[in-house]
Design an enzyme around this catalytic site. Structure first.
Site, PDB file in Angstrom:
ATOM      1  CG  HIS A  30       2.280  -6.098  30.613  1.00 36.64           C
ATOM      2  ND1 HIS A  30       2.669  -6.626  31.530  1.00 36.64           N
ATOM      3  CD2 HIS A  30       2.137  -4.443  30.474  1.00 36.64           C
ATOM      4  CE1 HIS A  30       2.285  -4.956  32.643  1.00 36.64           C
ATOM      5  NE2 HIS A  30       2.281  -4.261  32.014  1.00 36.64           N
ATOM      6  CG  ASP A  76       8.592  -9.548  34.598  1.00 37.58           C
ATOM      7  OD1 ASP A  76       8.461  -8.596  33.658  1.00 37.58           O
ATOM      8  OD2 ASP A  76       9.689  -8.704  34.958  1.00 37.58           O
TER       9      ASP A  76
HETATM   10  P1  IMP Z   1      13.310   1.807  35.886  1.00 41.76           P
HETATM   11  O1  IMP Z   1      11.855   1.306  36.438  1.00 41.76           O
HETATM   12  O2  IMP Z   1      13.633   0.896  34.502  1.00 41.76           O
HETATM   13  O3  IMP Z   1      14.238   2.636  36.586  1.00 41.76           O
HETATM   14  O4  IMP Z   1      13.893   0.176  36.552  1.00 41.76           O
HETATM   15  C1  IMP Z   1      14.495   0.437  37.841  1.00 41.76           C
HETATM   16  C2  IMP Z   1      14.405  -1.234  38.236  1.00 41.76           C
HETATM   17  O5  IMP Z   1      12.148  -1.388  38.761  1.00 41.76           O
HETATM   18  C3  IMP Z   1      15.026  -2.312  38.148  1.00 41.76           C
HETATM   19  O6  IMP Z   1      15.369  -3.207  38.997  1.00 41.76           O
HETATM   20  C4  IMP Z   1      14.121  -2.600  36.970  1.00 41.76           C
HETATM   21  O7  IMP Z   1      14.454  -3.990  36.150  1.00 41.76           O
HETATM   22  C5  IMP Z   1      13.018  -3.273  37.632  1.00 41.76           C
HETATM   23  N1  IMP Z   1      11.153  -2.834  36.767  1.00 41.76           N
HETATM   24  C6  IMP Z   1      11.529  -1.698  36.497  1.00 41.76           C
HETATM   25  N2  IMP Z   1       9.995  -1.625  35.716  1.00 41.76           N
HETATM   26  C7  IMP Z   1       9.881  -3.275  35.301  1.00 41.76           C
HETATM   27  C8  IMP Z   1       8.749  -4.447  34.856  1.00 41.76           C
HETATM   28  O8  IMP Z   1       7.461  -3.617  34.641  1.00 41.76           O
HETATM   29  N3  IMP Z   1       8.688  -5.850  35.252  1.00 41.76           N
HETATM   30  C9  IMP Z   1      10.171  -5.942  36.113  1.00 41.76           C
HETATM   31  N4  IMP Z   1      11.229  -5.101  36.452  1.00 41.76           N
HETATM   32  C10 IMP Z   1      10.676  -3.427  36.234  1.00 41.76           C
HETATM   33 MG    MG Z   2       7.265  -7.602  32.352  1.00 36.23          MG
END
Ligand code: IMP
Ligand code: MG
Length: 380
Positions: free
Chosen positions: A44, A14
């Site tokens: 995004h 982010d």
């Molecule tokens: P997962 O990737 O859905 O397994 O989530 C694992 C961790 O990564 C969690 O804390 C999510 O909130 C974070 N996360 C995964 N993808 C993103 C992203 O694109 N932006 C911000 N946080 C992410």
């Molecule tokens: Mg994002």
């Protein structure tokens, strides 16, 4: 190719990579964008000057720009249903999908939710099925796009049939993207952009496990996730947010007062694109960013959401265990400035201080959500 440029997030995702990649795609006349990791857990947002917002999850952020080909490489995982939705209004002849990318099925979506219940400590995943899909990949239990589209053994299987239909729009463009990308690098002019999802702090190996995502978010991941020779990456651009945000659990700086947090959220509501969850916010942590830049050979930095810092009485920079407090700034809003010299003096000081501490030049400032709200920065 003249250049193969990697863009990656240096914090917890982010950072605003989408907008930066979109801008560079146009400016550099880039004609090939490659997503190499992650899946529908990434989000995004890109907003045009006319106020049209586009959210990208699985497609690279500049997809849809005329003449730009978009590749989803082997290191990504694909949710066919969501991808079909995302691609709906776009020219599908411009998409190329790796036959070796793994697919996310209903089983993975369900498991993402149940595993979260069973963990000794909650991660707060986006429930996009990524973790379980990557687990199956490593356990050699997964289904790749090529298998889904072509393997006779999988034909007629109810749910997979549904996914195959969803992905049918891309069937003609499913291929070995490692071979494809390498041949493009050798034979064509132009610029290729490799787009990392998430951010370095969420990297499966280098983040604060288990509070991480399931893929490799840095330069190593770019090489593995595309199959390109890592030495052919000509430049690495790190995208850094002017303050820290994190959605989900895990370590995070803790230097902002409640009043400052509220003020920051008043300037810019920090809410997750994928999950709608409130993000934690704090001051920028340059010690961590410096380490992240070193680990990934970052050449230049794009500093984003810079307009959000305007109006604070004081702004802070966290560097390892100490906190540097700087006077805040008012005056001409950064969002209205077109070049660096127009910014209030103290705003410029802040940028130079970040730059000095991370030891990488800041080349670009993002000063608002719109495409044109960008300031190119000359070397100090
Ligand atoms: P997962 O990737 O859905 O397994 O989530 C694992 C961790 O990564 C969690 O804390 C999510 O909130 C974070 N996360 C995964 N993808 C993103 C992203 O694109 N932006 C911000 N946080 C992410
Ligand atoms: Mg994002």
């Amino acid at each position: 190719m003249k250049e193969t440029i990697l863009f990656m997030g240096m914090q917890w995702g982010d950072e605003g990579k989408g907008k930066i990649i979109h801008a560079f795609t146009k400016r550099l006349g880039c004609d090939l964008l490659v997503r190499f990791n992650g899946g529908a857990n990434a989000g995004h947002t890109v907003e045009s000057d006319e106020g049209i917002r586009k959210a990208f999850n699985q497609l690279p952020s500049g997809s849809g720009i005329r003449g730009v080909r978009s590749v989803i490489a082997n290191g990504a995982v694909i949710d066919p249903i969501k991808l079909a939705k995302e691609a709906r209004a776009m020219d599908k002849s411009q998409f190329i999908i790796s036959d070796a990318a793994h697919i996310v099925t209903q089983k993975h979506l369900t498991a993402d939710a149940t595993q979260e219940q069973q963990r000794w400590t909650k991660i707060g995943t986006t429930k996009s099925g990524n973790g379980p899909a990557y687990s199956d990949k490593m356990a050699r239990f997964g289904i790749r796009v090529g298998d889904l589209m072509q393997r006779k053994e999988l034909l007629g299987h109810g749910q997979l049939e549904h996914l195959r239909k969803a992905l049918a729009f891309a069937n003609a463009q499913v291929m070995n993207t490692q071979v494809y990308l390498r041949s493009v690098q050798k034979s064509e002019e132009g610029v290729m952009i490799l787009e990392g999802a998430h951010g370095w702090e969420l990297d499966i190996d280098h983040g604060d496990y288990p509070f991480v995502t399931s893929s490799s978010c840095g330069i190593g991941g770019a090489a593995i996730g595309t199959g390109l020779d890592p030495r052919t990456i000509t430049k690495v651009i790190g995208v850094v947010k002017s303050y820290s945000t994190r959605v989900g659990a895990g370590s995070f700086p803790n230097y902002m007062t409640e009043v400052e947090r509220t003020e920051l959220n008043d300037h810019h509501a920090e809410v997750g694109t994928v999950t709608g969850r409130q993000r934690r916010v704090d001051w920028i942590d340059v010690g961590r960013i410096r380490a992240a830049c070193q680990a990934n050979g970052v050449d230049e930095v794009a500093l984003t959401h810079f307009d959000v810092l305007q109006g604070f009485h004081a702004v802070k920079i966290v560097d390892e265990d100490h906190v540097v407090t700087m006077e805040g700034w008012t005056g001409k809003p950064a969002s209205k400035c077109k070049n660096f010299e127009e910014l209030p003096l103290r705003a410029r000081f802040f940028v130079r201080e970040v730059e000095r501490r991370i030891k990488v030049p800041v080349r670009l400032l993002s000063v608002g959500p719109k495409e044109s709200q960008l300031i190119w920065v000359n070397k100090a």
